[in-house]
Design a protein around this motif. Sequence first.
Motif, PDB file in Angstrom:
ATOM      1  N   PHE A 155      -0.680   4.262   8.138  1.00  0.00           N
ATOM      2  CA  PHE A 155       0.542   4.962   8.503  1.00  0.00           C
ATOM      3  C   PHE A 155       0.556   5.451   9.957  1.00  0.00           C
ATOM      4  O   PHE A 155       1.425   6.228  10.349  1.00  0.00           O
ATOM      5  CB  PHE A 155       0.784   6.131   7.557  1.00  0.00           C
ATOM      6  CG  PHE A 155       0.923   5.721   6.112  1.00  0.00           C
ATOM      7  CD1 PHE A 155       1.635   4.579   5.774  1.00  0.00           C
ATOM      8  CD2 PHE A 155       0.332   6.452   5.100  1.00  0.00           C
ATOM      9  CE1 PHE A 155       1.758   4.180   4.448  1.00  0.00           C
ATOM     10  CE2 PHE A 155       0.448   6.068   3.765  1.00  0.00           C
ATOM     11  CZ  PHE A 155       1.168   4.922   3.449  1.00  0.00           C
ATOM     12  N   GLY A 156      -0.418   5.009  10.764  1.00  0.00           N
ATOM     13  CA  GLY A 156      -0.367   5.254  12.201  1.00  0.00           C
ATOM     14  C   GLY A 156      -0.884   6.587  12.668  1.00  0.00           C
ATOM     15  O   GLY A 156      -0.693   6.937  13.848  1.00  0.00           O
ATOM     16  N   GLN A 157      -1.565   7.338  11.818  1.00  0.00           N
ATOM     17  CA  GLN A 157      -2.041   8.652  12.240  1.00  0.00           C
ATOM     18  C   GLN A 157      -3.220   8.579  13.209  1.00  0.00           C
ATOM     19  O   GLN A 157      -3.534   9.566  13.873  1.00  0.00           O
ATOM     20  CB  GLN A 157      -2.447   9.480  11.007  1.00  0.00           C
ATOM     21  CG  GLN A 157      -1.327   9.691  10.006  1.00  0.00           C
ATOM     22  CD  GLN A 157      -0.137  10.419  10.602  1.00  0.00           C
ATOM     23  OE1 GLN A 157      -0.305  11.351  11.382  1.00  0.00           O
ATOM     24  NE2 GLN A 157       1.069   9.998  10.249  1.00  0.00           N
ATOM     25  N   PHE A 158      -3.868   7.425  13.281  1.00  0.00           N
ATOM     26  CA  PHE A 158      -4.989   7.271  14.203  1.00  0.00           C
ATOM     27  C   PHE A 158      -4.559   6.761  15.580  1.00  0.00           C
ATOM     28  O   PHE A 158      -5.395   6.609  16.467  1.00  0.00           O
ATOM     29  CB  PHE A 158      -6.029   6.297  13.631  1.00  0.00           C
ATOM     30  CG  PHE A 158      -6.918   6.904  12.575  1.00  0.00           C
ATOM     31  CD1 PHE A 158      -7.179   8.256  12.548  1.00  0.00           C
ATOM     32  CD2 PHE A 158      -7.520   6.097  11.611  1.00  0.00           C
ATOM     33  CE1 PHE A 158      -7.992   8.823  11.587  1.00  0.00           C
ATOM     34  CE2 PHE A 158      -8.348   6.638  10.652  1.00  0.00           C
ATOM     35  CZ  PHE A 158      -8.591   8.009  10.639  1.00  0.00           C
ATOM     36  N   ASN A 159      -3.290   6.467  15.749  1.00  0.00           N
ATOM     37  CA  ASN A 159      -2.816   5.975  17.038  1.00  0.00           C
ATOM     38  C   ASN A 159      -3.126   6.981  18.147  1.00  0.00           C
ATOM     39  O   ASN A 159      -2.845   8.183  18.021  1.00  0.00           O
ATOM     40  CB  ASN A 159      -1.311   5.712  17.001  1.00  0.00           C
ATOM     41  CG  ASN A 159      -0.962   4.518  16.122  1.00  0.00           C
ATOM     42  OD1 ASN A 159      -1.838   3.755  15.716  1.00  0.00           O
ATOM     43  ND2 ASN A 159       0.312   4.349  15.816  1.00  0.00           N
ATOM     44  N   ARG A 160      -3.745   6.488  19.229  1.00  0.00           N
ATOM     45  CA  ARG A 160      -4.148   7.301  20.374  1.00  0.00           C
ATOM     46  C   ARG A 160      -5.197   8.350  20.013  1.00  0.00           C
ATOM     47  O   ARG A 160      -5.422   9.314  20.752  1.00  0.00           O
ATOM     48  CB  ARG A 160      -2.945   7.990  21.028  1.00  0.00           C
ATOM     49  CG  ARG A 160      -1.901   7.009  21.560  1.00  0.00           C
ATOM     50  CD  ARG A 160      -0.790   7.722  22.294  1.00  0.00           C
ATOM     51  NE  ARG A 160       0.212   6.777  22.799  1.00  0.00           N
ATOM     52  CZ  ARG A 160       1.284   7.117  23.492  1.00  0.00           C
ATOM     53  NH1 ARG A 160       1.507   8.401  23.781  1.00  0.00           N
ATOM     54  NH2 ARG A 160       2.134   6.195  23.901  1.00  0.00           N
ATOM     55  N   VAL A 161      -5.830   8.153  18.858  1.00  0.00           N
ATOM     56  CA  VAL A 161      -6.900   9.066  18.448  1.00  0.00           C
ATOM     57  C   VAL A 161      -8.194   8.288  18.254  1.00  0.00           C
ATOM     58  O   VAL A 161      -9.200   8.560  18.908  1.00  0.00           O
ATOM     59  CB  VAL A 161      -6.525   9.809  17.145  1.00  0.00           C
ATOM     60  CG1 VAL A 161      -7.680  10.721  16.707  1.00  0.00           C
ATOM     61  CG2 VAL A 161      -5.247  10.614  17.322  1.00  0.00           C
ATOM     62  N   TYR A 218       0.838  -1.198   0.000  1.00  0.00           N
ATOM     63  CA  TYR A 218       0.000   0.000   0.000  1.00  0.00           C
ATOM     64  C   TYR A 218       0.873   1.248   0.000  1.00  0.00           C
ATOM     65  O   TYR A 218       0.615   2.207  -0.723  1.00  0.00           O
ATOM     66  CB  TYR A 218      -0.924   0.002   1.219  1.00  0.00           C
ATOM     67  CG  TYR A 218      -1.845   1.202   1.260  1.00  0.00           C
ATOM     68  CD1 TYR A 218      -3.063   1.188   0.596  1.00  0.00           C
ATOM     69  CD2 TYR A 218      -1.476   2.368   1.929  1.00  0.00           C
ATOM     70  CE1 TYR A 218      -3.900   2.295   0.604  1.00  0.00           C
ATOM     71  CE2 TYR A 218      -2.300   3.476   1.951  1.00  0.00           C
ATOM     72  CZ  TYR A 218      -3.511   3.428   1.298  1.00  0.00           C
ATOM     73  OH  TYR A 218      -4.331   4.542   1.293  1.00  0.00           O
ATOM     74  N   ALA A 219       1.918   1.227   0.825  1.00  0.00           N
ATOM     75  CA  ALA A 219       2.821   2.383   0.886  1.00  0.00           C
ATOM     76  C   ALA A 219       3.500   2.622  -0.453  1.00  0.00           C
ATOM     77  O   ALA A 219       3.768   3.776  -0.826  1.00  0.00           O
ATOM     78  CB  ALA A 219       3.865   2.167   1.977  1.00  0.00           C
ATOM     79  N   LEU A 220       3.770   1.549  -1.184  1.00  0.00           N
ATOM     80  CA  LEU A 220       4.418   1.697  -2.483  1.00  0.00           C
ATOM     81  C   LEU A 220       3.542   2.470  -3.456  1.00  0.00           C
ATOM     82  O   LEU A 220       4.044   3.283  -4.243  1.00  0.00           O
ATOM     83  CB  LEU A 220       4.748   0.315  -3.051  1.00  0.00           C
ATOM     84  CG  LEU A 220       5.389   0.272  -4.441  1.00  0.00           C
ATOM     85  CD1 LEU A 220       6.755   0.964  -4.424  1.00  0.00           C
ATOM     86  CD2 LEU A 220       5.517  -1.170  -4.927  1.00  0.00           C
ATOM     87  N   ILE A 221       2.222   2.238  -3.400  1.00  0.00           N
ATOM     88  CA  ILE A 221       1.350   2.878  -4.388  1.00  0.00           C
ATOM     89  C   ILE A 221       0.640   4.128  -3.864  1.00  0.00           C
ATOM     90  O   ILE A 221       0.211   4.967  -4.668  1.00  0.00           O
ATOM     91  CB  ILE A 221       0.314   1.885  -4.949  1.00  0.00           C
ATOM     92  CG1 ILE A 221      -0.493   1.214  -3.832  1.00  0.00           C
ATOM     93  CG2 ILE A 221       1.006   0.829  -5.807  1.00  0.00           C
ATOM     94  CD1 ILE A 221      -1.568   0.247  -4.331  1.00  0.00           C
ATOM     95  N   TYR A 222       0.525   4.267  -2.541  1.00  0.00           N
ATOM     96  CA  TYR A 222      -0.173   5.429  -1.995  1.00  0.00           C
ATOM     97  C   TYR A 222       0.644   6.205  -0.970  1.00  0.00           C
ATOM     98  O   TYR A 222       0.127   7.130  -0.332  1.00  0.00           O
ATOM     99  CB  TYR A 222      -1.504   5.004  -1.364  1.00  0.00           C
ATOM    100  CG  TYR A 222      -2.519   4.555  -2.389  1.00  0.00           C
ATOM    101  CD1 TYR A 222      -3.094   5.456  -3.272  1.00  0.00           C
ATOM    102  CD2 TYR A 222      -2.889   3.215  -2.490  1.00  0.00           C
ATOM    103  CE1 TYR A 222      -4.013   5.046  -4.224  1.00  0.00           C
ATOM    104  CE2 TYR A 222      -3.811   2.795  -3.443  1.00  0.00           C
ATOM    105  CZ  TYR A 222      -4.366   3.718  -4.305  1.00  0.00           C
ATOM    106  OH  TYR A 222      -5.275   3.297  -5.255  1.00  0.00           O
ATOM    107  N   GLY A 223       1.906   5.830  -0.808  1.00  0.00           N
ATOM    108  CA  GLY A 223       2.769   6.543   0.114  1.00  0.00           C
ATOM    109  C   GLY A 223       3.606   7.592  -0.602  1.00  0.00           C
ATOM    110  O   GLY A 223       3.237   8.100  -1.667  1.00  0.00           O
TER     111      GLY A 223
END
Length: 234
Positions: free
Chosen positions: A203-209, A114-119
């Motif tokens: 990509f971890g942006q929801f961590n602790r959210v 996923y990171a390869l195509i949308y990162g």
Amino acid sequence: MTTVQGARARARVEITAAIKDEARRQLAAEGAAKLSLRAVARELGMVSSALYRYFPSRDELLTALIIDAYDSVGAAAEQAHAAAVRAAPADHLVQWTAVCRAVRVWALAHPHEYALIYGSPVPGYTAPRDTVVPAGRVALLLVGTARAAYEAEGVALPPLPDVLAPEAERLAADVAPDLPPALAVALASAWAQLFGLVSFEVFGQFNRVVEDRDAFFAVAAERLGREAGLLPRP
């Protein structure tokens, strides 16, 4: 094809698959920017010159991996859509959310692809036109779902601000000339937001959210469909 030619063709397929598998392992360990043909060859016990007969450059290997990733997420979305059509043939909002869920499930199961195509873009790499059709599979599926809803009078057209009218006309002409411009703009916005939601989670942006991410995504995906104009079945 002779027996010898058939054996050679099978061997080429197997070696190509092994090269891609090792390249994916390197993506997971080092990231796309550090992908190296020499390192792939070394891990497979091949000399570099032999690997170059399969992929003449790092960019060609990257392109193959990118196409595979787009095709994989596209196939997952298409399978989910087909199942939703069978289960709820008249409910296009259900079909929409099924596609969205399939994209999320695939992304969480294949975060490095996923990171390869949308990162982040890979430094020094420019994707060729070969990637365009695979890259559009999910978007075309969402457009097709909205088209089916529109034809079945299951769409409430979202408002179109005057400032967006020229862009809406251009966008509709390019991607969906049979749909109203207002719907084309809403679909483009929903498509971008879908991958924004998935990217935040991968990509971890929801961590602790966000804690209950399954429920959060289910509601968000349905909301995107409604904002695009899709109506739930009565």
